[in-house]
Write an enzyme that holds these catalytic residues in place. Structure first.
Site, PDB file in Angstrom:
ATOM      1  N   ASP A 134       0.973  -1.076  -0.412  1.00  0.00           N
ATOM      2  CA  ASP A 134      -0.271   0.227  -0.051  1.00  0.00           C
ATOM      3  C   ASP A 134       1.145   1.696   0.284  1.00  0.00           C
ATOM      4  OD1 ASP A 134      -2.177   1.439   0.619  1.00  0.00           O
ATOM      5  OD2 ASP A 134      -2.310   1.440   2.354  1.00  0.00           O
ATOM      6  N   HIS A 141      -4.114  14.046   0.347  1.00  0.00           N
ATOM      7  CA  HIS A 141      -3.895  12.919   1.986  1.00  0.00           C
ATOM      8  C   HIS A 141      -2.986  13.144   2.361  1.00  0.00           C
ATOM      9  CE1 HIS A 141      -5.837   9.538   4.052  1.00  0.00           C
ATOM     10  NE2 HIS A 141      -4.217   9.195   4.044  1.00  0.00           N
ATOM     11  N   GLU A 206     -10.988   3.730   4.012  1.00  0.00           N
ATOM     12  CA  GLU A 206      -9.404   4.418   2.872  1.00  0.00           C
ATOM     13  C   GLU A 206     -10.253   4.403   1.148  1.00  0.00           C
ATOM     14  OE1 GLU A 206      -6.067   3.822   3.783  1.00  0.00           O
ATOM     15  OE2 GLU A 206      -5.795   5.699   5.235  1.00  0.00           O
ATOM     16  N   GLU A 208      -9.671   3.624  -2.143  1.00  0.00           N
ATOM     17  CA  GLU A 208      -7.870   3.751  -3.265  1.00  0.00           C
ATOM     18  C   GLU A 208      -7.952   2.995  -4.509  1.00  0.00           C
ATOM     19  OE1 GLU A 208      -5.025   2.001  -0.542  1.00  0.00           O
ATOM     20  OE2 GLU A 208      -5.459   3.360   1.210  1.00  0.00           O
ATOM     21  N   ASP A 240      -9.495  -0.074   2.009  1.00  0.00           N
ATOM     22  CA  ASP A 240      -7.983  -0.480   3.064  1.00  0.00           C
ATOM     23  C   ASP A 240      -8.674   0.108   4.295  1.00  0.00           C
ATOM     24  OD1 ASP A 240      -5.852  -0.878   4.078  1.00  0.00           O
ATOM     25  OD2 ASP A 240      -5.025   1.738   3.981  1.00  0.00           O
ATOM     26  N   ARG A 244      -8.045   3.704  13.160  1.00  0.00           N
ATOM     27  CA  ARG A 244      -7.395   4.976  13.895  1.00  0.00           C
ATOM     28  C   ARG A 244      -6.717   4.617  14.945  1.00  0.00           C
ATOM     29  NH1 ARG A 244      -6.229   6.135   8.793  1.00  0.00           N
ATOM     30  NH2 ARG A 244      -7.710   6.321   7.492  1.00  0.00           N
ATOM     31  N   GLN A 247      -3.708   2.287  14.486  1.00  0.00           N
ATOM     32  CA  GLN A 247      -3.013   2.777  14.015  1.00  0.00           C
ATOM     33  C   GLN A 247      -1.758   4.003  14.880  1.00  0.00           C
ATOM     34  OE1 GLN A 247      -4.545   4.706  10.257  1.00  0.00           O
ATOM     35  NE2 GLN A 247      -2.218   4.827   9.790  1.00  0.00           N
ATOM     36  N   LYS A 260      -4.541  -1.837  10.193  1.00  0.00           N
ATOM     37  CA  LYS A 260      -4.620  -1.947   8.604  1.00  0.00           C
ATOM     38  C   LYS A 260      -5.349  -3.019   8.112  1.00  0.00           C
ATOM     39  CE  LYS A 260      -3.646   2.053   7.459  1.00  0.00           C
ATOM     40  NZ  LYS A 260      -4.128   3.249   6.497  1.00  0.00           N
ATOM     41  N   THR A 264      -8.882  -5.998   4.146  1.00  0.00           N
ATOM     42  CA  THR A 264      -8.960  -5.124   2.824  1.00  0.00           C
ATOM     43  C   THR A 264      -9.799  -5.186   1.704  1.00  0.00           C
ATOM     44  OG1 THR A 264      -6.389  -4.592   3.473  1.00  0.00           O
ATOM     45  CG2 THR A 264      -6.941  -4.016   1.094  1.00  0.00           C
ATOM     46  N   GLU A 367     -10.196  12.210   7.218  1.00  0.00           N
ATOM     47  CA  GLU A 367     -10.139  13.819   6.758  1.00  0.00           C
ATOM     48  C   GLU A 367     -11.941  14.337   6.748  1.00  0.00           C
ATOM     49  OE1 GLU A 367      -7.377  13.047   2.929  1.00  0.00           O
ATOM     50  OE2 GLU A 367      -7.747  11.350   3.732  1.00  0.00           O
TER      51      GLU A 367
HETATM   52 CA    CA Z   1      -4.644   2.687   3.118  1.00  0.00          CA
END
Ligand code: CA
Length: 421
Positions: A134, A141, A206, A208, A240, A244, A247, A260, A264, A367
């Site tokens: 990844d 971002h 996320e 992606e 993904d 948080r 993480q 993570k 996925t 975000e």
């Molecule tokens: Ca990611």
């Protein structure tokens, strides 16, 4: 030249797209392409199953298409693995075959029995995921996250404009779109408190795009960005999922790990690079000179003008523009192999969260909710900072198509389920 398949025109899945997937209509996996609202069984429609069983003397059953036995073997497999490994010549041959099946009205009666309504089949993970990597290729971002977590420093790390930052993920927890995602438990620490272990309180998405590697490479031999289309088969949307709180506590100094790797999600339909020819655009203006192995190549550029959509429980919360991604697919590939690390069939190279410069273009709730301080409104008066159990996250995308109009990437969706009690 249009398709005779009812509803294909204007669906985002017309004859100019033809993404590949593996589906089970109830009696086993089939390699297929999506056309309109249908999954087309390629082996069935070409008579390849009979070709393989009967040997080379029994060619051309099914829709009256002469199918080379080598190609037939790619279509009768239970996954896309052999097709991915076969390389650009075979990719082109199979795409030509699939196009003929759905556009030649003379073949309709032979092909039509092999169309399965897409809603009636079970989609399978289409290939064996080898290594999952990844990246972090959106400057918007990376800047937004840097501002949140390192407010006193430059938002972009000093290496960011010189190399595409990435980390190795966990291939074994890549799941196909539609698979429920179980809220993970893990260790985290609230400010000023002792660490605790429990279900994540900050489950995020996320949005992606993932590049799917077809042809591998040898250990010790870097692959140049110019060889991108000889190694990469196509693209699919990817979520993904990220915890948080886990993480934030674990990531220094080695990067993301358990925050993570619990799941996925990958879209079930892989769009071949050939279908994206009209979506290729210049990447953003470079502010730093790139080292030769990462330089933007000659010929057509590999920025991609995809418009993503992110929906939570049916409410669209964001429209991330993929054309704003700083690093292109060839640059991710060149960087990944620049130390001689080999590619393998089924490698998955994810772009990193796709975010644009505008507030409603961010590809994560981190975000969109300003780190949990500004709830994101949903339909019916609901709102979210992070995801609740039962929430459904769906990521889609459209892009200019080679025949005009827009193609629609196969969506990636997943429902959050509570973890074990
Ligand atoms: Ca990611």
């Amino acid at each position: 030249m249009g398709s005779w398949v009812p509803g294909a025109a204007g669906s985002g899945f017309d004859e100019d797209h033809l993404p590949y997937g593996v589906f089970d209509p109830g009696d086993g996996p089939r390699v297929g392409v999506r056309i309109g609202g249908y999954a087309l069984d390629l082996a069935g429609a070409t008579g390849s199953a009979r070709t393989v069983r009967g040997g080379a003397g029994d060619r051309g059953a099914g829709a009256g298409v002469a199918v080379d036995p080598d190609v037939a073997g790619l279509l009768t497999a239970p996954s896309l693995d052999p097709l991915l490994a076969a390389g650009p010549g075979a990719w082109s041959a199979v795409r030509g075959l699939a196009t003929a099946l759905v556009t030649d009205a003379g073949r309709r009666s032979a092909v039509e029995p092999h169309l399965h309504p897409a809603g009636s089949v079970r989609m399978l993970l289409p290939f064996t995921v080898a290594d999952y990597v990844d990246f972090y290729a959106s400057q918007w971002h990376a800047t937004a996250v840097g501002r949140m977590f390192r407010p006193d420093a430059d938002p972009l790390p000093p290496n960011w404009k010189h190399l595409p930052i990435g980390y190795h993920g966990r291939a074994g927890s890549v799941v196909v779109s539609g698979t429920p995602v179980i809220r993970p438990a893990g260790q985290s620490r609230l400010p000023g408190a002792e660490p605790t272990f429990g279900p994540t309180r900050r489950l995020d998405l996320e949005a992606e795009l993932a590049y799917v590697v077809g042809v591998g490479s040898a250990l010790g031999v870097p692959v140049s960005g110019a060889a991108f289309a000889r190694h990469v088969f196509g693209v699919a949307l990817l979520n993904d999922w990220s915890a948080r709180d886990i993480q934030a506590w674990e990531y220094r100094p080695l990067g993301p790990f358990l925050g993570k790797s619990f799941a996925t999600s990958l879209g079930a339909w892989i769009t071949p690079l050939a279908a994206l020819a009209a979506a290729r655009v210049e990447p953003p203006r470079r502010t730093h000179r790139l080292l030769p192995h990462l330089a933007d190549g000659g010929g057509l550029p590999w920025g991609l003008d995809l418009t993503l959509t992110v929906a939570v429980n049916g409410t669209e919360v964001s429209r991330p523009p993929f054309a704003a991604m700083y690093w292109t697919g060839p640059q991710l590939l060149a960087h990944l192999t620049s130390n001689g690390s080999p590619l393998r069939t089924g490698d998955l190279l994810a772009s990193g969260t796709v975010s644009g410069p505008a507030p409603d273009e961010a590809g994560s709730l981190l975000e969109l909710s300003a780190n949990g301080t500004r709830p994101v409104p949903l339909a019916g008066g609901a709102s979210r900072t992070f995801l609740a159990d039962g929430d459904v996250v769906t990521i889609g995308a459209t892009a200019p198509s080679t025949g005009g109009g827009r193609l629609r990437l196969g969506e990636v969706t997943g429902t959050v389920r509570p973890g074990p009690a």
